[in-house]
Motif scaffolding. Structure first.
Motif, mmCIF file in Angstrom:
data_model
loop_
_atom_site.group_PDB
_atom_site.id
_atom_site.type_symbol
_atom_site.label_atom_id
_atom_site.label_comp_id
_atom_site.label_asym_id
_atom_site.label_seq_id
_atom_site.Cartn_x
_atom_site.Cartn_y
_atom_site.Cartn_z
ATOM 1 N N ALA A 1 0.847 -1.190 0.000
ATOM 2 C CA ALA A 1 0.000 0.000 0.000
ATOM 3 C C ALA A 1 0.885 1.245 0.000
ATOM 4 N N GLU A 2 0.247 2.407 -0.138
ATOM 5 C CA GLU A 2 1.020 3.652 -0.099
ATOM 6 C C GLU A 2 1.457 4.007 1.327
ATOM 7 N N SER B 1 6.064 -1.331 -9.540
ATOM 8 C CA SER B 1 5.178 -0.263 -9.069
ATOM 9 C C SER B 1 3.894 -0.901 -8.526
ATOM 10 N N LEU B 2 3.073 -0.085 -7.873
ATOM 11 C CA LEU B 2 1.812 -0.599 -7.316
ATOM 12 C C LEU B 2 0.892 -1.134 -8.425
ATOM 13 N N ASP B 3 0.819 -0.418 -9.545
ATOM 14 C CA ASP B 3 -0.083 -0.867 -10.608
ATOM 15 C C ASP B 3 0.350 -2.212 -11.202
ATOM 16 N N LEU C 1 10.448 -6.561 -4.840
ATOM 17 C CA LEU C 1 10.032 -5.450 -3.984
ATOM 18 C C LEU C 1 9.030 -4.549 -4.685
ATOM 19 N N LEU C 2 7.970 -4.219 -3.958
ATOM 20 C CA LEU C 2 7.023 -3.189 -4.392
ATOM 21 C C LEU C 2 7.603 -1.821 -4.036
ATOM 22 N N GLU C 3 7.600 -0.907 -4.990
ATOM 23 C CA GLU C 3 7.953 0.492 -4.694
ATOM 24 C C GLU C 3 6.743 1.352 -5.055
ATOM 25 N N PRO C 4 5.862 1.607 -4.070
ATOM 26 C CA PRO C 4 4.577 2.250 -4.401
ATOM 27 C C PRO C 4 4.746 3.725 -4.796
#
Ligand SMILES: [Zn+2]
Ligand SMILES: [Zn+2]
Length: 345
Positions: free
Chosen positions: A126-127, A321-323, A342-345
């Motif tokens: 999440a952000e 990215s989140l998308d 890794l997610l980087e939002p």
């Protein structure tokens, strides 16, 4: 805020708008800078019944328990300890902060503990994410956001290696070169093992272990791990880690261990498994299970990263990215070559 939300077993995550987290008095809200996908999130998202001893996760859960971020808001009891803009990582739960277990840095054993990313406290896919002040640790400038998000899996490996009680000169076999197998390889060598032999069915994954501390790797599709250890070390490994956690992997570790050897089960098997006790009995094996880590494991990991005594970078396969995140999460179910995403939002 935007978050990747669990929709139920067998369904991909969906990016949804969910309420912004608000910090309670002894909490903070972090703007997530990086959050790792954990193998246990993949497993948990497939669980539809309690047959394997786990409760299915409710739809609507925001997972993600390996994160680093920047403090965006602080509760009123946090004042003076952290400030907006500080870079931190946190243990993925919120506990009372004042019982004996919490004061000892083992908040996961607190009677009041609530975990993050498993249903009750939304996690880091999440952000923003809510964390407890007692569970938060500052990241020094030498530790990047990406490395900060890998403090959690590195701490899993550190705790497993602590449980093994490795003595200088010992030989270690690590079965499985996923993120936990890589972290175990790193710390086993750090703690003085002469041989750290890491095995994986994926040659690509196994080879990654060489950059993380393994002294030799086994391509398990071509050669059995136990035979390879004898060829490389001239003996069996005194310590064998199961870092796979599927039915049969614990038995594989027991079979590879020598008389009076130690087996450390770090892989989390969420299905019924069958072992042959007599194989462990006749060798008088010492089988040790591990769960989680303490705050000291996080602190040492951050300290050693900052001092450049260890390096998390070889563990990283990809950032998204989140998308793009739901698709990357699904892809990891079948792609067994990757390490940490890794997610980087
Ligand atoms: Zn994890
Ligand atoms: Zn407590």
């Amino acid at each position: 805020m935007k978050a990747a939300v669990f929709q139920g077993p067998g369904r991909p995550l969906e990016i949804r708008t969910v309420p912004d987290p608000e910090p309670k008095p002894s909490e903070m809200v972090l703007a997530v800078r990086a959050c790792g996908i954990c193998g246990s999130d993949l497993h948990l998202s497939e669980i539809a019944d309690t047959a394997g001893g786990m409760t299915p996760m409710p739809a609507g859960t925001v997972m993600g328990h390996e994160f680093a971020g920047e403090v965006a808001a602080v509760g009123r009891a946090v004042a003076g300890r952290f400030r907006v803009g500080d870079r931190v990582t946190a243990l993925p739960f919120i506990a009372c902060g004042s019982c004996a277990a919490c004061l000892d840095g083992r908040g996961h054993r607190c009677a009041a503990v609530v975990s993050t990313g498993l249903g009750r406290i939304p996690g880091g896919y999440a952000e923003y994410v809510r964390v407890g002040v007692h569970e938060a640790l500052a990241l020094p400038p030498e530790v990047s956001d990406r490395a900060g998000a890998m403090v959690e899996p590195l701490s899993v490996g550190l705790h497993a290696v602590e449980r093994a009680g490795i003595r200088p000169g010992e030989a270690v076999l690590v079965i499985g070169a996923g993120p936990i197998g890589l972290a175990v390889s790193l710390w086993a060598r750090f703690m003085g093992a002469t041989h750290v032999v890491t095995s994986d069915l994926s040659a690509e994954r196994a080879d990654r272990a060489l950059a993380m501390g393994a002294t030799a790797v086994v391509h398990a599709a071509e050669e059995g791990a136990a035979a390879a250890v004898k060829r490389i070390c001239g003996r069996r490994a005194e310590v064998v880690f199961d870092c796979v956690g599927v039915p049969g992997s614990q038995q594989l570790a027991m079979d590879a261990a020598p008389t009076n050897g130690r087996v450390v089960v770090a892989g989390v098997c969420m299905q019924p498994d069958r072992i042959l006790p007599v194989k462990a009995i006749t060798k008088e094996l010492d089988v040790r299970y591990v769960f989680g880590y303490g705050k000291r494991d996080f602190a040492l990991t951050i300290d050693m990263l900052a001092a450049r005594r260890i390096d998390a970078a070889p563990m990283l396969s990809e950032t998204v990215s989140l998308d793009a995140f739901p698709a990357a999460f699904e892809a990891l179910r079948t792609d067994k070559r990757k390490a940490k995403v890794l997610l980087e939002p």
